[in-house]
Structures are given as structure tokens and as C-alpha cells.
Design an enzyme around this catalytic site. Structure first.
Site, short mmCIF file in Angstrom:
data_model
loop_
_atom_site.label_atom_id
_atom_site.label_comp_id
_atom_site.label_asym_id
_atom_site.label_seq_id
_atom_site.Cartn_x
_atom_site.Cartn_y
_atom_site.Cartn_z
N LYS A 1 -11.89 -10.79 83.63
CA LYS A 1 -13.28 -11.83 84.07
C LYS A 1 -13.60 -13.20 84.07
CE LYS A 1 -16.94 -12.70 80.17
NZ LYS A 1 -17.01 -12.16 78.47
N GLU B 1 -0.95 -13.36 83.61
CA GLU B 1 -0.88 -12.59 83.47
C GLU B 1 -1.95 -12.07 85.16
OE1 GLU B 1 -1.82 -13.46 80.87
OE2 GLU B 1 -0.78 -12.81 79.09
N GLY C 1 -14.55 -9.38 76.94
CA GLY C 1 -13.74 -8.61 77.76
C GLY C 1 -13.37 -7.47 76.97
N ARG C 2 -13.48 -6.36 75.76
CA ARG C 2 -13.05 -5.73 75.09
C ARG C 2 -14.04 -4.63 74.66
NH1 ARG C 2 -12.52 -9.94 71.66
NH2 ARG C 2 -13.81 -10.86 70.24
N GLU D 1 -8.90 -7.81 67.81
CA GLU D 1 -9.34 -9.37 68.05
C GLU D 1 -11.04 -9.67 67.47
OE1 GLU D 1 -7.94 -10.72 72.71
OE2 GLU D 1 -9.76 -9.67 73.31
N HIS E 1 5.95 13.33 62.88
CA HIS E 1 7.34 13.86 62.90
C HIS E 1 8.75 12.31 62.50
CE1 HIS E 1 7.32 17.73 63.04
NE2 HIS E 1 6.73 18.13 64.05
N LYS F 1 -1.59 -19.71 75.11
CA LYS F 1 -1.43 -19.53 76.37
C LYS F 1 -1.32 -21.13 76.62
CE LYS F 1 -4.97 -16.56 77.30
NZ LYS F 1 -6.89 -16.29 77.60
O1 F6P Z 1 -6.17 -13.51 75.55
C1 F6P Z 1 -7.50 -12.70 75.65
C2 F6P Z 1 -8.48 -12.03 76.94
O2 F6P Z 1 -9.20 -13.59 76.87
C3 F6P Z 1 -8.74 -11.46 76.70
O3 F6P Z 1 -10.39 -11.43 74.75
C4 F6P Z 1 -9.40 -10.19 77.36
O4 F6P Z 1 -10.02 -8.78 77.48
C5 F6P Z 1 -7.96 -10.61 77.91
O5 F6P Z 1 -7.80 -11.95 77.70
C6 F6P Z 1 -8.25 -10.71 79.51
O6 F6P Z 1 -8.74 -11.83 80.07
P1 F6P Z 1 -9.96 -11.87 81.85
O7 F6P Z 1 -10.38 -10.49 81.78
O8 F6P Z 1 -10.39 -13.04 81.57
O9 F6P Z 1 -8.44 -11.61 83.17
#
Ligand code: F6P
Length: 546
Positions: free
Chosen positions: A209, A215, A271-272, A357, A388, A508
Site C-alpha cells: 500500500k 521487508e 491493508g488487512r 491488528e 491430534h 519499526k
Molecule cells: O506493519 C503493519 C502494516 O502496516 C499492515 O497494516 C499492512 O498490511 C502491512 O504493514 C503492509 O503494509 P504495506 O502494504 O504498506 O507494505
């Protein structure tokens, strides 16, 4: 938004507190014995999704009071505010409009006076065109070969939705294509995802987003290097092997992806809550536009149900309220989500972000500390595997763990006897949890006295059972929307902002500070606490030994 009384001061809350003292002593055995129709009555159905909530520790009065609580909490007007595009995500001053992502063409949903539905459909059409071109081989890689591998790079909502949906809908996917999902900044994730892939046949979808997430950007840069190396370093190849999904065109361009190869979405999609936006591009490539649109239609049917159905028959409202009942009155700390459908193996992981979240918050909308529990911990595994491993604790442990069982009448891979066995286990587990086995029953089986306590099942362990016909794209949409709106319902009761996520920020920021302390050639002077300092020093020392 009208000022509300604090949750614990509301009439229904107080009534529920008193009522809980009565209900906590009731056993499901008695509740069922006293009301033979309970299993038929305490059910609700919407758009082909059937919810049996009779095996919950509730009476009719509980449901009445919970609904009263929803009303006193202004749930109806909050639903209208969300669907109306009001900026209900107050801490980020944003509208919350994942429901617009599945609005039919021709509908009108205004954000700041602008109808966003045409934009949604324009992106969907571009996604459909792109997916078709990948599927037919019309979109070629740089060397002219067709794309055979699609790697989604993203994390959180930009990964969990796509990977969950891909796994859930694998049955409907184009098996000529290989899909991989890279999220972790641990290099192993990327290395293992591409180790057997040919760069000239591999397309990366960089999904973020913000397009600034550490990452994702790190993985995207490694992907770029890997892809370029396979293409003799020809920068022109990027345009054929990288597309982006983002709200941030400037960052996409900075990364080197042509914005003509970008699929957009909007800041009013959390995002979620984004798996049905362009973030679902990998899903659409896998299952095709028609199936993707069927999924959106499933979402929309539950949106309509949530918006228009009286609370007493409203599935997400009932599920949300039952969650409040267990979290805040019984003190249950977790909820187990147990899909009896192998294709839903990533559904619990997906729900973890959606629920925790969203509702893992400790202050109300106006910043006051809450005095009650908010989101429980969600976890789970597909059945029957979980039976199990951890079910022992659910049956005989000391904690109350409400369970959601999810099952389907028809399998996607019918093998003789398998499905009836699978579903027999759903029904048996819910039955065993609710009714257990008394000492008298255990003794009557001839169990020696000393062994009796070990073999007794207390029962009175609550569960919902969710049943649908079969796992189709449409049904997947319905299931996800069900939980989305249950989460919304809970956030309204708890008076929290379910749409921000400030809790992920501090870690972060600290990581950004620590990265140079790990990377620098010169020994740094880490200015942290003594534990963090000494861990950094030890890591650097061990790293030198590599
Ligand atoms: O760190 C949490 C978050 O902001 C989530 O809410 C989001 O889904 C994820 O990181 C990834 O964010 P982006 O789509 O901006 O890379």
C-alpha cells in the site's frame, strides 16, 4: 458522532454483568435439555451461510441484552457511517470503505464528494485484462517466453490476503502457473521461493500500500537483482517482469517500475481489508476475473446482509457480540478458528491480522484507557489435524476457548468416505465440547475409580458451527466479509478505532536505528538498555566469526 456513555456505564452492560452471574453456572447440557428446539432456534442463515450458535453459553436473555448493548453502542449508525464514507478511522482521518471494493457497477459511494465506485471498476477491468494476458501467454517475458511463475512480494495485508485466497481457491486456479508468496525479510523466504524458477518466465507483483515497507522493499530489491542477473543485466526487462500494486505512484516510479504497470488502490482501503482490491491481483491471475468477481459478489451479499438485517438475525453482529460476551464477561483470552477444509489452511493466519491488528487496542476513540478486554487472540489450524495436537487443551484444559468450526456440505476433492468422516469430526467435536462426558458415564463404562477424573469431559465449552455448501470463490468472499463485519461490530462496542495500527510503529522505528549498528564496520556505541546493547555486541562478535 454523538457522545456515548462509556461502555461499562451503559444499561445493557450492567444488565449483562448481573446476567453473567446467573449464566456462568448453567451447563449446556441443562440448556439443551430444557429447550429441545434450541439447536434449531439458535441459528441464523444468510446468503447460504448457516450459523449454529446454539452451543454457546447463552440464553435468550443473553442475546436480547447483547443486542441491546449493540443498540446502545450506536452500531446501526456506525454501520451507516462506514457505508456512507464517513471518516470513521479517526486517528488517520480516513474513510473505511472496503465495502466499496465490491460495490456493483452503477452504485455510488462518495468520498469527499467523489463517487469512488467507477474508479474501483476501472482498476478491476485493468486487472482482468492483465490476468487474461498472463493466462493466454499474450504478456511475454523480456526474452519472449511466456510467464509461468508469479511471485507476490508483500507483507501483512499485502501478503496474508493474497496467500490465503490463493490457497483457498487453488482448486479453481490455473495449474499451468506456479505461484509463490514472499513476505519475510529473512532471506530464506525469497531464496526458497525462487530457487527453482527461471527468471525469464517469472513475474513479480510487488504489493505494498505504502511502497515503503522495509521487508517488501528489501525483497523487491533482491528480486530485481535476481531477475536482472537472469536477464543479462538488461534494465529494459524490468517492465516485463515487475508490476506493482500500491497507492503510492511516486515510490513505485522511484523503484523503477513503470506506473503503466501499476494497479492502484486508495487510502480508504486498510491493508488487512485489501484482498479484494488490486492487492488481489495474484488471486485474479490464479483464478481468473470471473472467479474473482464471484468472490466480490460473495463479499457484497454479506455486506448487504450486515447493513440491512435486524441484529437478531444478523450473522456478523451475532458472531461479534458472542465474542464480546466471552472476552469481557467470561474472560476468555482466545478464540480458536477451526476450518474443516484443507484449502482454508491459511484462513486462521489471515484472521489473525484482521482481528488483532483491528481490535488489539487499549484506548477508546477519544483516547481514554479502556477498562475492559478488547480483542482476544485468534488462532487455529484446519481440522482434523488440530484434533491430534491442541484439542486436548480445549476439551480438558483449564481455559475457556470459544471455537468457530467451519465446514462444507460438499468436498472439492471427493474421495470415497473422506468427506463424511471429515464432517463427522466437526459435529463430534462440537458435541463433545458442549456436552462432555460425566463421571457417571465414565464409571458406567467400567473405568477404574482412579482413572475416572482423567477420563471425564466437563463439557460446557462453547462453539459456533458455520456451514456452507462448498468452498467456492463466492463463499470465500462471504466468509471473509462475515469476519470483517464481526470485527467491526466488536470495535463499535469497545469504542475503539479498528482501522489504525499504531502499535506496529515503535518496533519499526527502533529497527531502523539498530540496522546501522549491526551493519557498520566500526564498533558502534549502541545507546540502548543494557540487554539490547549486549545482544547487539554479541551478535556482531558472532557475525564476525561467519
Ligand atoms: O506493519 C503493519 C502494516 O502496516 C499492515 O497494516 C499492512 O498490511 C502491512 O504493514 C503492509 O503494509 P504495506 O502494504 O504498506 O507494505
Amino acid at each position: 458522532m454523538a457522545t456515548l456513555e462509556p461502555l461499562t456505564k451503559r444499561k445493557a452492560w450492567k444488565a449483562l454483568q448481573a446476567h453473567y452471574e446467573h449464566v456462568r453456572a448453567l451447563h449446556l447440557r441443562t440448556l439443551f435439555a430444557d429447550a429441545p428446539q434450541r439447536g434449531e432456534r439458535m441459528t441464523a442463515e444468510a446468503a447460504g451461510i448457516f450459523l449454529d450458535y446454539s452451543k454457546n453459553r447463552i440464553t435468550d436473555e443473553t442475546v436480547k441484552l447483547l443486542i441491546q448493548l449493540a443498540e446502545e453502542s450506536g452500531l446501526r449508525s456506525r454501520i451507516d457511517a462506514m457505508f456512507g464514507g464517513e471518516k470513521i478511522n479517526v486517528t488517520e482521518n480516513r474513510a473505511v470503505l472496503h465495502v466499496a471494493l465490491r460495490a456493483p457497477e452503477g452504485a455510488s459511494i462518495l468520498v469527499d464528494g467523489e463517487n469512488v465506485v467507477p474508479q474501483v471498476h476501472a482498476v478491476l477491468d485493468r486487472m482482468a485484462d492483465f490476468s487474461k494476458r498472463i493466462g493466454t501467454g499474450d504478456w511475454k517475458g523480456h526474452t519472449g517466453k511466456r510467464i509461468r511463475n508469479v511471485v507476490n512480494i508483500g507483507i501483512g495485508g499485502s501478503d496474508l490476503g493474497p496467500v490465503m485466497a490463493y490457497e483457498a481457491l487453488k482448486h479453481y486456479s490455473d495449474r499451468a502457473l506456479t505461484f509463490r508468496f514472499v513476505s519475510n525479510v529473512d532471506g530464506t523466504d525469497f531464496a526458497e521461493a525462487v530457487r527453482d524458477l527461471d527468471p525469464s518466465e517469472t513475474l513479480f507483483i510487488v504489493s505494498s500500500k505504502t511502497f515503503t515497507t522495509l521487508e517488501t522493499m528489501t525483497n523487491a530489491h533482491s528480486a530485481r537483482a535476481w531477475s536482472l542477473a537472469g536477464m543479462g543485466g538488461d534494465e529494459r526487462s524490468i517492465a516485463r517482469h515487475f508490476v506493482a500494486v500500491s497507492t503510492n505512484a511516486a515510490e513505485v516510479a522511484k523503484f523503477g517500475i513503470d506506473t503503466a504497470n501499476m494497479f492502484g488502490f486508495w487510502d480508504w482501503v486498510g491493508g488487512r481489508y485489501s484482498m479484494d482490491s488490486a492487492i488481489g491481483l495474484s488471486t485474479m491471475v490464479a483464478v481468473g476475473a470471473e472467479n474473482f468477481r464471484a468472490m466480490l459478489d460473495g463479499f457484497r451479499q454479506i455486506d448487504e446482509h450486515f447493513r440491512a438485517t435486524p441484529f437478531a438475525r444478523n450473522l456478523p453482529v451475532l458472531m461479534g457480540l458472542l465474542g464480546v460476551w466471552y472476552s469481557d464477561f467470561f474472560g476468555a483470552g482466545t478464540v480458536a478458528v477451526l476450518p474443516y477444509e484443507q484449502y482454508l489452511k491459511r484462513f486462521p493466519a489471515y484472521l489473525q491480522q484482521l482481528t488483532m491488528e483491528s481490535n488489539g487496542k487499549h484506548v477508546t476513540l477519544d483516547g481514554a484507557e479502556v477498562t475492559y478486554a478488547t480483542s482476544p487472540i485468534y488462532w487455529g489450524e484446519p481440522g482434523t489435524n488440530g484434533q491430534h495436537s491442541f484439542y486436548q487443551l480445549i476439551h480438558q484444559g483449564t481455559r475457556l476457548i470459544p471455537c468457530d468450526f467451519i465446514g462444507f456440505a460438499n468436498p472439492l476433492n471427493p474421495l470415497p468416505r473422506h468427506h463424511d468422516m471429515l464432517m463427522a469430526n466437526v459435529f463430534a467435536q462440537a458435541e463433545a465440547l458442549a456436552f462432555g462426558k460425566t463421571p457417571e458415564q465414565v464409571k458406567a463404562e467400567g473405568t477404574p475409580e482412579w482413572l475416572v477424573p482423567h477420563r471425564v469431559f466437563e463439557g460446557n465449552r462453547p462453539s459456533n458451527t458455520i456451514l456452507a455448501d462448498r468452498l467456492t470463490p463466492e463463499v470465500l468472499g462471504k466468509l471473509v466479509a462475515l469476519y470483517e463485519h464481526a470485527v467491526f461490530t466488536q470495535g463499535v462496542i469497545w469504542q475503539i478505532d479498528s482501522f489504525d495500527q499504531w502499535g506496529v510503529e515503535l518496533g519499526k522505528v527502533l529497527a531502523q536505528r539498530i540496522i546501522p549498528e549491526l551493519e557498520s564496520a566500526a564498533e558502534p556505541e549502541p545507546g540502548h538498555d543494557s540487554s539490547t546493547n549486549s545482544l547487539i555486541r554479541r551478535y556482531r562478535k558472532l557475525k564476525k566469526a561467519r
